[in-house]
Design an enzyme around this catalytic site. Structure first.
Site, mmCIF file in Angstrom:
data_model
loop_
_atom_site.group_PDB
_atom_site.id
_atom_site.type_symbol
_atom_site.label_atom_id
_atom_site.label_comp_id
_atom_site.label_asym_id
_atom_site.label_seq_id
_atom_site.Cartn_x
_atom_site.Cartn_y
_atom_site.Cartn_z
ATOM 1 C CD GLU A 157 -123.588 46.623 43.434
ATOM 2 O OE1 GLU A 157 -124.623 46.670 42.723
ATOM 3 O OE2 GLU A 157 -122.619 47.381 43.274
ATOM 4 C CD GLU A 251 -121.980 50.749 39.551
ATOM 5 O OE1 GLU A 251 -123.203 50.622 39.403
ATOM 6 O OE2 GLU A 251 -121.395 50.476 40.616
HETATM 7 C C1 LER Z 1 -124.885 49.995 41.902
HETATM 8 O O1 LER Z 1 -124.167 48.997 41.267
HETATM 9 C C2 LER Z 1 -124.134 50.571 43.025
HETATM 10 O O2 LER Z 1 -122.983 50.299 43.208
HETATM 11 C C3 LER Z 1 -124.817 51.449 43.964
HETATM 12 O O3 LER Z 1 -123.926 52.354 44.577
HETATM 13 C C4 LER Z 1 -125.951 52.215 43.440
HETATM 14 O O4 LER Z 1 -126.539 52.732 44.559
HETATM 15 MN MN MN Z 2 -122.000 48.804 41.966
#
Ligand code: LER
Ligand code: MN
Length: 279
Positions: A157, A251
């Site tokens: 990510e 999220e």
């Molecule tokens: C976690 O998925 C994320 O997006 C981050 O900002 C956590 O630090």
């Molecule tokens: Mn994230």
């Protein structure tokens, strides 16, 4: 488009997770039925260790709600345990490997995807970018090789520059993944981070479409999509051009309160996903 199309999950953590676990709800047993009630298709588990869940109980709660686990995320491995791929100390890297190996074993039965966010590591004081990248590639290969035989994928990510100084954009992530050279590793764009780092969000998603395996959805202010200024039509167009048909997960910050945030997100995004899946 795959036969099921895109599906929507919501991020959960254990009841006692600290405030820096970025999730909508805490407590798996209570949250799973609430997610089903709002129309989500699955739940993402934000964990710092595999033993935070009891697999038998989790199976039972998911079955009762007819939900799946979309993925296991690992932000707390970094934030809570201080572990990451590029730890200058070999002992720290070994502990990181062990935590991830156990999460991979859990993901075999729950979701089949383990995310690597800030646990990818960073360029530390006195460490060169080249050394950081070498340590990252090394750990990524070891984990891919542990995950492959049990059918688990690793997703990287990109995270914005204010949280980490290594792998901020999809282009940077794609460049290091090309060095890892494993089939079971892919990209996990998060629209909150993309809004900070990418010149054009839709274009970046279209450009990297084939490598995108999982998506985090949040608006520019990290609230539910629709509460900020991200152009989600552009995001979904980019995903469509890339042929994405996996899980998207909400999220977001649990504001004004977790139930309202989860409801706002479901009400906005589920119709977008329905339209997306109709083609
Ligand atoms: C976690 O998925 C994320 O997006 C981050 O900002 C956590 O630090
Ligand atoms: Mn994230």
């Amino acid at each position: 488009m795959g036969k099921d199309g895109m599906k929507l999950a919501v991020a959960l953590a254990a009841e006692n997770a600290p405030p820096d676990a970025f999730v909508v709800w805490r407590g798996f047993e209570q949250s799973i039925p609430k997610a089903a009630h709002l129309g989500y298709h699955g739940v993402e588990l934000a964990l710092k260790a595999a033993d935070e869940v009891d697999p038998d109980k989790l199976h039972a709660w998911l079955e009762a709600a007819n939900l799946k686990v979309s993925a296991i995320t690992t932000g707390q491995v970094f934030a809570g345990l201080g572990l990451h791929f590029t730890h200058p100390d070999p002992g720290g890297r070994e502990r990181t490997f062990n935590v991830f190996r156990n999460l991979i074993a859990l993901a075999k039965d729950f979701g089949g995807i383990v995310n690597v966010g800030r646990a990818r590591g960073f360029v530390a004081e006195g460490q060169s970018r080249r050394e950081t990248e070498r340590l990252f590639v090394d750990m990524a290969r070891r984990l891919c090789d542990a995950a492959g035989p049990v059918g688990v994928e690793i997703v990287i990510e990109p995270v914005n520059r204010y949280e980490i100084n290594f792998i901020n954009t999809l282009d940077e992530a794609a460049a290091v993944l090309a060095k890892v050279r494993r089939d079971n590793i892919g990209l996990m764009p998060d629209t909150f981070h993309m809004n900070i780092e990418e010149a054009e969000m839709g274009a970046a998603l279209a450009r990297h479409g084939r490598a995108v395996r999982y998506v985090h959805l949040a608006d520019s202010n990290r609230l539910a999509p629709g509460q900020g200024h991200v152009d989600f039509d552009d995001v979904f167009d980019g995903l469509r051009q890339g042929g994405f048909d996996g899980w998207a997960c909400i999220e977001i910050l649990p504001r004004p309160d977790p139930d309202t945030a989860a409801r706002q997100a479901a009400e906005t995004v589920l119709p977008m996903i329905e339209r997306y899946n109709r083609g």
